[in-house]
Design a protein around this motif. Structure first.
Motif, PDB file in Angstrom:
ATOM      1  N   PHE A 173      40.924  45.931  -1.300  1.00  0.00           N
ATOM      2  CA  PHE A 173      40.970  45.345   0.103  1.00  0.00           C
ATOM      3  C   PHE A 173      39.573  45.168   0.640  1.00  0.00           C
ATOM      4  CE2 PHE A 173      41.201  49.919   0.823  1.00  0.00           C
ATOM      5  CZ  PHE A 173      40.139  50.030   2.013  1.00  0.00           C
ATOM      6  N   GLN A 186      49.840  44.829   2.891  1.00  0.00           N
ATOM      7  CA  GLN A 186      48.366  43.689   3.128  1.00  0.00           C
ATOM      8  C   GLN A 186      47.711  43.971   1.678  1.00  0.00           C
ATOM      9  OE1 GLN A 186      47.117  41.492   5.667  1.00  0.00           O
ATOM     10  NE2 GLN A 186      46.117  40.995   3.659  1.00  0.00           N
ATOM     11  N   ILE A 187      47.250  45.210   1.281  1.00  0.00           N
ATOM     12  CA  ILE A 187      46.731  45.460   0.021  1.00  0.00           C
ATOM     13  C   ILE A 187      47.223  44.781  -1.011  1.00  0.00           C
ATOM     14  CG2 ILE A 187      45.695  47.286  -1.666  1.00  0.00           C
ATOM     15  CD1 ILE A 187      45.413  49.072   1.040  1.00  0.00           C
ATOM     16  N   GLU A 240      46.813  40.885  -1.227  1.00  0.00           N
ATOM     17  CA  GLU A 240      45.182  40.641  -1.410  1.00  0.00           C
ATOM     18  C   GLU A 240      45.261  40.739  -3.046  1.00  0.00           C
ATOM     19  OE1 GLU A 240      44.237  38.517   0.786  1.00  0.00           O
ATOM     20  OE2 GLU A 240      42.272  39.842   0.506  1.00  0.00           O
ATOM     21  N   ARG A 245      38.599  44.212   6.737  1.00  0.00           N
ATOM     22  CA  ARG A 245      38.545  44.885   5.406  1.00  0.00           C
ATOM     23  C   ARG A 245      37.849  46.289   5.480  1.00  0.00           C
ATOM     24  NH1 ARG A 245      39.829  41.416   1.411  1.00  0.00           N
ATOM     25  NH2 ARG A 245      39.916  39.210   2.139  1.00  0.00           N
TER      26      ARG A 245
END
Ligand SMILES: Cc1ncc(COP(=O)(O)O)c(C=O)c1O
Length: 390
Positions: free
Chosen positions: A371, A300-301, A304, A14
């Motif tokens: 993130f 990925q962000i 999430e 992160r």
């Protein structure tokens, strides 16, 4: 309650230690002002060093001149666009005005611009100012202040429409419009499409090339963790050379260092949408955040963001709170808006408890996990809010 109804947390870096501000509390403000990356200090110092050490104009030759293009190309990757399609702008409002200045509303019956009531105020102000240049503006209302159904936008596009200009994700409700069918329909009708992706880029997957969208505007200060005054304009590569912005300047010239007299000879690249001297400090301030976003990866962000905002929405709905964002994650960006009686008061009370959000008239609290937030932070922020909402 499980965190996220059907998706579990995947461990990933992160980069929290790279954001010193996070030590002050729970930062849920990425829709407004992202936290500064620690590396921005050195980046800004290298700007100062270049300025101090160059006694002639060579700071431009060694680095500064090509910096706009470098940062523009970095941003293009976040937008799902190809290199050479993004020109840095002083801010998103100037980016929009630059596009507006490409149209000659008086000389064509295609003089209608379609926008919506959920857009950032600059949108209405800029188009309103074009009315006395022959533009006709249709603002599609939002019945609930949360969404503007896509069908309503599509219905407004007719054979007099030159441009559909609206937010991909609304700053007011985080309502996210489905870009692909909008662009397809607008193009079929002979209209161009501009999307304001300020509230999307860096938290929502964007596919400028795949959508075939004509223009994107935005800036780096929010979800991209950059400093202020680094806006950007994406222009579809095969459209660029057809356009001659009237809002222009010497940097947009094909050979700016000829310092030639008019008429203007526009650059044969996306630089034709520039104006004057670029804001070099803004570019330096944007570099570290963009690097971190790329390292984490937009995909990925997005995963999430979706997992956590879904949980936040469930949390709010279960308690009967007034949700001022769409319930459906496919129609939402990275923020969750909660209607409260006195937004500014609630922002202060939350800040006293080290939870940092903001509020806007008509919509209430805007809460945005990014993130770098942990699940614990998101849970704690919502639990704190629950102690304050009655
Ligand atoms: C969706 C959206 N568009 C535009 C703007 C304004 O951008 P700028 O100040 O760069 O003109 C904002 C700023 O909050 C925004 O949220």
């Amino acid at each position: 309650m499980p965190f996220g109804s059907n998706v579990t947390e995947q461990p990933f870096n992160r980069h929290r230690e790279e954001f010193p501000t996070l030590a002050s509390g729970i930062h849920l403000l990425s829709h407004s002002l992202g936290p500064v990356p620690r590396a921005a200090r050195n980046s800004m110092l290298s700007y100062y060093d270049a300025w101090e050490q160059h006694t002639s104009e060579d700071a431009w030759a060694t680095n500064w001149w090509e910096l706009s293009q470098r940062v523009g190309d970095q941003i293009s990757r976040v937008l799902g666009a190809v290199p050479g399609s993004v020109q840095i702008q002083p801010n998103a409002s100037i980016a929009l005005s630059t596009v507006a200045s490409c149209f000659d509303f008086r000389s064509s019956k295609r003089n209608k611009v379609v926008t919506t009531a959920l857009d950032f105020p600059s949108m209405e102000y800029i188009w309103d100012a074009r009315k006395n240049l022959g533009a006709r503006i249709e603002i599609i209302p939002s019945e609930d202040g949360i969404v503007v159904p896509l069908e309503h936008v599509l219905k407004a596009i007719d054979d007099t429409t030159c441009l559909v200009a609206l937010s991909h994700t609304s700053f007011l409700s985080s309502y996210r419009l489905d870009a692909r069918p909008l662009v397809e329909h607008a193009h079929r009708m002979g209209a161009l499409v501009l999307l304001d992706v300020y509230q999307s880029a860096g938290t929502v997957e964007l596919d400028a090339s795949g959508w075939g969208v004509d223009f994107l505007i935005g800036g780096t200060i929010k979800w991209l963790c950059g400093g202020p005054a680094c806006g950007y304009l994406y222009v579809r590569p095969d459209l660029q050379r057809d356009l001659k912005p009237r809002l222009t300047g010497w940097v947009a010239h094909d050979a700016p260092f000829e310092f030639a007299h008019s008429p203007m000879r526009y650059a044969r690249s996306v630089r034709r949408f520039a104006q004057g001297t670029p804001s070099i400090p803004a570019l330096y301030s944007a570099l570290p955040g963009l690097k971190i976003i790329e390292a984490v990866g937009v995909a990925q962000i997005v995963r999430e963001s979706r997992r956590r905002t879904e949980w936040m929405v469930e949390f709010a709905v279960e308690r009967g709170w007034q949700l001022n964002s769409p319930r459906n994650a496919d129609e939402r960006g990275g923020s969750v808006m909660i209607g409260v009686e006195d937004g500014p008061l609630m922002v202060t009370q939350l800040a006293e408890r080290r939870v940092f959000v903001d509020a806007r008239p008509r919509t209430g609290l805007r809460i945005s996990p990014h993130f770098f937030n942990t699940d614990e932070e998101v849970r704690e922020a919502m639990a704190t809010l629950a102690t304050l909402i009655r």
